[in-house]
Design an enzyme around this catalytic site. Structure first.
Site, PDB file in Angstrom:
ATOM      1  N   GLN A 231       0.785  -1.198   0.091  1.00 23.68           N
ATOM      2  CA  GLN A 231      -0.069   0.024   0.076  1.00 23.68           C
ATOM      3  C   GLN A 231       0.784   1.144   0.016  1.00 23.68           C
ATOM      4  O   GLN A 231       1.971   1.200   0.415  1.00 23.68           O
ATOM      5  CB  GLN A 231      -0.853   0.237   1.116  1.00 23.68           C
ATOM      6  N   GLY A 232       0.168   2.555  -0.548  1.00 22.60           N
ATOM      7  CA  GLY A 232       0.838   3.606  -0.694  1.00 22.60           C
ATOM      8  C   GLY A 232       1.888   3.674  -1.811  1.00 22.60           C
ATOM      9  O   GLY A 232       2.868   4.524  -1.690  1.00 22.60           O
ATOM     10  N   GLU A 259     -19.877  -0.643  -6.370  1.00 18.61           N
ATOM     11  CA  GLU A 259     -20.815  -0.864  -5.245  1.00 18.61           C
ATOM     12  C   GLU A 259     -20.327  -0.245  -3.673  1.00 18.61           C
ATOM     13  O   GLU A 259     -19.527  -0.729  -3.216  1.00 18.61           O
ATOM     14  CB  GLU A 259     -20.985  -2.282  -5.312  1.00 18.61           C
TER      15      GLU A 259
END
Length: 402
Positions: A231-232, A259
Site C-alpha cells: 500500500q502507498g 458498489e
C-alpha cells in the site's frame, strides 16, 4: 473473578500475525509481519477472543500462490476451575474464512516455498508498469492481469486470496464464483530468487457485469484490495485505470460504477478519472469556465464510459485546477457553482417542510422543523463544501506529481 477473567481477553487484531513469505528468513523477520484491520466478522464487534493469555494466531502465506500456514499459540488457557466459562473456539472461527487445506507444520510450509518458482500469474496480461524502490535501489516490475474461473488453478487460488477481504474490508463478503458475470483483475510483482523470476501477489479487484436493457452491461466494482505490504505505492491507481481502460474498449459497456464505495475509493477514483479526462476537448480551460455542460456528459460517456455523476466531479476538480482561488471574484464564482449542486438535498428538505405546513398539526410540525433547522443546513452546506475542496486539492496535487 471478573478481574481474573479479564486477563484472558485478547485483542484479535493484534493477536493475528500475517505474512507474505518469499524467503525462509521472512519467517523470523518481524518487518514482514502485518496485522488485520478488522476481525469483527469472526470475533464480534469488540474484536476480542476470550479464554487465552498470550494468544498468537499465525496466518502465513507463500507470496505468490498464497499457500497458507495456520497455527495457534498461547501461554495459558482457561479451564474448568472457572465454572461454566469456556474459551472461544478460535480455530473454528479462523477456519470459517480460510480454505480447508493448509499447513500446520513449518517444515512443510518451507517446502511449499520451494515450489513458488513454478507459480505464474493467471489470465491475460493487461498492463505492465514499474515503480522505483528506494530501499532496493532499482525499478520493480508489476503486471496487471484479467482472469476468470476457467484458468487452471484460479478457483483454488481465489479461495485463498479472498481470505484477506474479511481482514481488511469492513463490510466484505465472499462472492458466488459460479456466476460467470464476475471479472477478476489481479496485480503481481516480479522478483528474483536465486537467479529465477518469481511472482508475488500484490492485490486484486472483482467487478460484476450488470445487464442493461437492451444489449449493454454496466460493470460495477465490488471489492478492491491492495495488500498492506504494497500500500502507498500507487498500485490502486494503476489497477483502477487498467480496469477502466479494459472496459472502455468494449462497445457493450454503458458505464462503470462501484458498489457502496468507501471514502478512500472515491478519492482514488477521482484521481484516476481526472487523469483519463483532463485532455478531452470538452474540458478545455475555456469550456470549464463556461460551466458544467451536456457536452461534457456526452463526451465522457461515449469515450470513457463515465456517468453524469462522476463527470460532474471531474468538471469540478478540473475547474478548480484552472481557477485562481486567491482571486476573490473567481473563487466566489467557483464556490457558487459547487454550492448550487450541493444545495439540492437541502432544497428538497425545504420543499418537504412546505408540504408539512399544510398537513401537520402544530406540535407535529414543531418536531419536524427541529429536524430541518435552516441554520444547521447552512452550516452543513459550508462544511460539505470545505471538505470537497480539500479532497479536490489532494487530487490536483497528486496529478501534478504524476
Amino acid at each position: 473473578m471478573e478481574k481474573k477473567l479479564a486477563e484472558f481477553k485478547c485483542n484479535t487484531n493484534e493477536a493475528i500475525d500475517l505474512k507474505l513469505v518469499r524467503f525462509p528468513d521472512d519467517l523470523e523477520d518481524e518487518n514482514t509481519t502485518f496485522h488485520p484491520e478488522y476481525t469483527h466478522q469472526l470475533f464480534g464487534d469488540d474484536e476480542i477472543a476470550f479464554g487465552y493469555k498470550g494468544l498468537q494466531i499465525f496466518l502465513y502465506y507463500t507470496a505468490g500462490n498464497l499457500s497458507p500456514l495456520f497455527r495457534l499459540q498461547y501461554t495459558s488457557k482457561v479451564d474448568e476451575k472457572f465454572d461454566t466459562v469456556q474459551a472461544d473456539d478460535v480455530e473454528s472461527k479462523i477456519r470459517e474464512i480460510i480454505p480447508p487445506v493448509f499447513c500446520t507444520n513449518m517444515d512443510d510450509f518451507i517446502s511449499l516455498l520451494e515450489k513458488e518458482v513454478n507459480f505464474r500469474p493467471f489470465g491475460t496480461i493487461l498492463h505492465t508498469y514499474s515503480v522505483h524502490n528506494e530501499e532496493a535501489g532499482e525499478d520493480i516490475t508489476y503486471q496487471i492481469c484479467k482472469a476468470d474461473m476457467t484458468c487452471p488453478g484460479f478457483r483454488e487460488y481465489h479461495e485463498r486470496l479472498q481470505t484477506f477481504l474479511m481482514l481488511f474490508i469492513e463490510t466484505a463478503s465472499f462472492i458466488d464464483v459460479d456466476d460467470e458475470r464476475w471479472d477478476y483483475f489481479l496485480v503481481f510483482e516480479k522478483y528474483n530468487k536465486d537467479g529465477a523470476t518469481l511472482f508475488a501477489t500484490v492485490g486484486y479487484m472483482t467487478v460484476y457485469n450488470y445487464y442493461v436493457y437492451p444489449d449493454k452491461t454496466r460493470p460495477r466494482v465490488s471489492q478492491m484490495l491492495v495488500l498492506p505490504p504494497f500500500q502507498g505505492e500507487g498500485h490502486g491507481a494503476q489497477l483502477l485505470e487498467s480496469v477502466h481502460r479494459y472496459y472502455i474498449s468494449s462497445p457493450k459497456v454503458m458505464d462503470i460504477t462501484a458498489e457502496d464505495p468507501s471514502e478512500n475509493y472515491v478519492k482514488l477514483r477521482d484521481f484516476v478519472l481526472v487523469k483519463l479526462c483532463q485532455d478531452l476537448p470538452c474540458f478545455s480551460n475555456e469550456k470549464l469556465f463556461q460551466g458544467f455542460s451536456k457536452e461534457m456528459v456526452m463526451e465522457t460517456q461515449q469515450k470513457l464510459k463515465i456517468n453524469k455523476q462522476h463527470c460532474r466531479r471531474i468538471y469540478e476538480i478540473l475547474r478548480m485546477r484552472v481557477t485562481d482561488m486567491s482571486d476573490t471574484e473567481k473563487a466566489r464564482l467557483y464556490r457558487l457553482d459547487i454550492k448550487r449542486r450541493l444545495i439540492g438535498p437541502f432544497k428538497k428538505n425545504q420543499r418537504e417542510l412546505a408540504k408539512m405546513r399544510k398537513c401537520l398539526k402544530p406540535e407535529e410540525l414543531t418536531n419536524q422543523m427541529n429536524q430541518i433547522d435552516l441554520n444547521m443546513q447552512h452550516e452543513q452546506l459550508e462544511e460539505s463544501y470545505q471538505q470537497l475542496i480539500s479532497d479536490y486539492r489532494r487530487v490536483i496535487e497528486r496529478l501534478a506529481q504524476a
